[in-house]
Enzyme design. Structure first.
Site, PDB file in Angstrom:
ATOM      1  N   CYS A  93       0.811  -1.226   0.000  1.00  0.00           N
ATOM      2  CA  CYS A  93       0.000   0.000   0.000  1.00  0.00           C
ATOM      3  C   CYS A  93       0.843   1.274   0.000  1.00  0.00           C
ATOM      4  O   CYS A  93       0.640   2.174  -0.826  1.00  0.00           O
ATOM      5  CB  CYS A  93      -0.965  -0.018   1.177  1.00  0.00           C
ATOM      6  SG  CYS A  93      -0.195   0.064   2.818  1.00  0.00           S
TER       7      CYS A  93
ATOM      8  N   HIS B 249      -2.504   1.257   6.818  1.00  0.00           N
ATOM      9  CA  HIS B 249      -2.932   1.146   5.418  1.00  0.00           C
ATOM     10  C   HIS B 249      -3.144   2.542   4.853  1.00  0.00           C
ATOM     11  O   HIS B 249      -3.503   3.478   5.576  1.00  0.00           O
ATOM     12  CB  HIS B 249      -4.209   0.323   5.289  1.00  0.00           C
ATOM     13  CG  HIS B 249      -4.557   0.003   3.866  1.00  0.00           C
ATOM     14  ND1 HIS B 249      -3.789  -0.831   3.080  1.00  0.00           N
ATOM     15  CD2 HIS B 249      -5.574   0.441   3.072  1.00  0.00           C
ATOM     16  CE1 HIS B 249      -4.327  -0.924   1.874  1.00  0.00           C
ATOM     17  NE2 HIS B 249      -5.396  -0.146   1.836  1.00  0.00           N
TER      18      HIS B 249
ATOM     19  N   HIS C  77      -5.786   1.808  -4.394  1.00  0.00           N
ATOM     20  CA  HIS C  77      -4.898   1.282  -3.355  1.00  0.00           C
ATOM     21  C   HIS C  77      -4.496  -0.151  -3.668  1.00  0.00           C
ATOM     22  O   HIS C  77      -5.092  -0.809  -4.532  1.00  0.00           O
ATOM     23  CB  HIS C  77      -5.551   1.376  -1.966  1.00  0.00           C
ATOM     24  CG  HIS C  77      -6.704   0.436  -1.744  1.00  0.00           C
ATOM     25  ND1 HIS C  77      -6.994  -0.109  -0.510  1.00  0.00           N
ATOM     26  CD2 HIS C  77      -7.646  -0.060  -2.598  1.00  0.00           C
ATOM     27  CE1 HIS C  77      -8.055  -0.891  -0.597  1.00  0.00           C
ATOM     28  NE2 HIS C  77      -8.479  -0.877  -1.841  1.00  0.00           N
TER      29      HIS C  77
END
Length: 387
Positions: A299, A347, A359
């Site tokens: 990520c 994240h 993402h």
């Protein structure tokens, strides 16, 4: 498959940041999870499918947290290795110069001895620790020329500096070893959590996997609904901002005048457009923990690479990226902003507008567009504008 994290109760929000909620209870041991993974409730106390889903999500979440720790340790190790190499090169060069100076002073002493001058012998010089020791041992302080004294002083100064550099290099090597150990520990943790999750999933029947897919579909539909609502709210806020600007300036609204002045910054908009173009080009590439491209990403590796393509350097890991810009409220999120998730900030995605982001979700998935509510509204931690 369900998302790798379940929604948690929201904490208090201040200026676009959600403060940490109360910690959840400790997870059941992995060994127990592996033994009880066969889905539906039954008389033999096997966990329900929902319980298995939660356990798998929790394992993925722990794996991603360990991934960010791995990324941080890897970056730290690389910097320390570079520093150690620089120090060792410096020590080698200083040692070479020191040896040359020692040889030169030895030749000078030998030459003076051959000519009958009362000069110190080379053996005495080599055994001395300081200039004063050297002079005291030979009792030739008064007989040496100023130039000779300066040469000896310079030699011992250089020797002292070389010793300090060697000590510094030794300490740096010890620190490097510690960072390498942290790196190996984080890597092992990621691998173990992913292995545990795969084992749980492998024990599900085809029917149970289909039920999980249905649960995931319902979650996606709810996330899409919330994204559409956010898009509506943002459009309404922008409209009100334009009307207020028009009334204040007497000019017609031409797309400017939102409640967030930084949103109209043309330089930011240009950079954000480049970052988003890069991110879109990566859609379909696999999530691989620790990866920074060009064939796969995790990520934070994706968001770093996207903004680098726009000419902006942001940190490698989520813990640092969240502090690398200006925090804005979710209602003022603009394309290019970074959306961070979870209390431990493990994240991140790249906002594209209308409640959507690009993402790299988790292991086993691919870079994709998805609602920022993919894991529930309470999972959103903050929004940061990096440039």
């Amino acid at each position: 498959m369900a998302s790798h994290r379940k929604s948690r109760p929201a904490g208090t929000r201040v200026a676009g940041i959600r403060t940490p909620a109360l910690a959840t209870a400790a997870l059941t041991s992995v060994a127990l999870l592996s033994q009880t993974a066969n889905a539906s409730p039954s008389a033999d106390d096997k966990p329900s499918l929902e319980e298995v889903e939660k356990k798998v999500d929790d394992l993925y979440r722990q794996a991603e947290s360990a991934t960010e720790k791995y990324n941080a340790a890897k970056e730290k190790t690389a910097k320390q290795r570079k520093r150690v190499d620089t120090l060792l090169d410096d020590v080698a060069q200083r040692t070479q110069k020191l040896n040359e100076a020692r040889e030169e002073l030895g030749r000078s002493a030998a030459a003076q001895y051959r000519t009958g001058a009362a000069a110190p012998d080379t053996a005495t010089f080599l055994l001395a620790d300081t200039p004063q020791d050297y002079f005291d041992q030979t009792q030739l302080m008064g007989r040496m020329t100023d130039r000779q004294k300066e040469s000896v002083d310079a030699y011992f100064t250089q020797q002292s500096a070389t010793m300090k550099k060697r000590q510094e290099a030794t300490r740096s090597l010890e620190t490097l070893t510690e960072s390498q150990n942290d790196l190996h520990t984080a890597k092992a943790t990621v691998q173990r959590k992913l292995s545990d999750a795969r084992e749980l999933l492998s024990k599900l029947t085809a029917e149970e996997k289909a039920r999980l897919a249905a649960i995931e579909k319902r979650k996606q539909e709810e996330a899409a609904r919330k994204a559409a609502e956010l898009a509506r709210q943002q459009a309404e806020a922008e409209r009100r901002g334009q009307e207020a600007a028009q009334q204040e300036s007497g000019e017609s609204a031409s797309g400017s005048g939102t409640s967030d002045p930084s949103a109209t910054d043309p330089s930011y908009a240009t950079k954000a457009e480049k970052a988003l173009a890069f991110a879109r080009a990566q859609i379909g590439k696999p999530y691989v923990w620790g990866a920074t491209g060009p064939d796969s990403y995790d990520c934070s590796g994706l968001t770093q690479a996207a903004w680098k393509a726009a000419g902006v350097d942001i940190p490698r890991v989520t813990y640092d990226q969240v502090n690398g810009g200006t925090t804005v409220s979710l209602s003022n999120a603009r394309p290019g902003d970074l959306i961070f998730f979870y209390d431990d900030v493990t994240h991140v995605g790249l906002y594209i507008g209308n409640g959507m982001m690009i993402h790299a979700p988790k292991p086993g998935t691919y870079v994709r567009e998805e609602s920022i509510y993919y894991d529930g509204e309470s999972s959103i931690h903050s929004v940061v504008r990096p440039a």
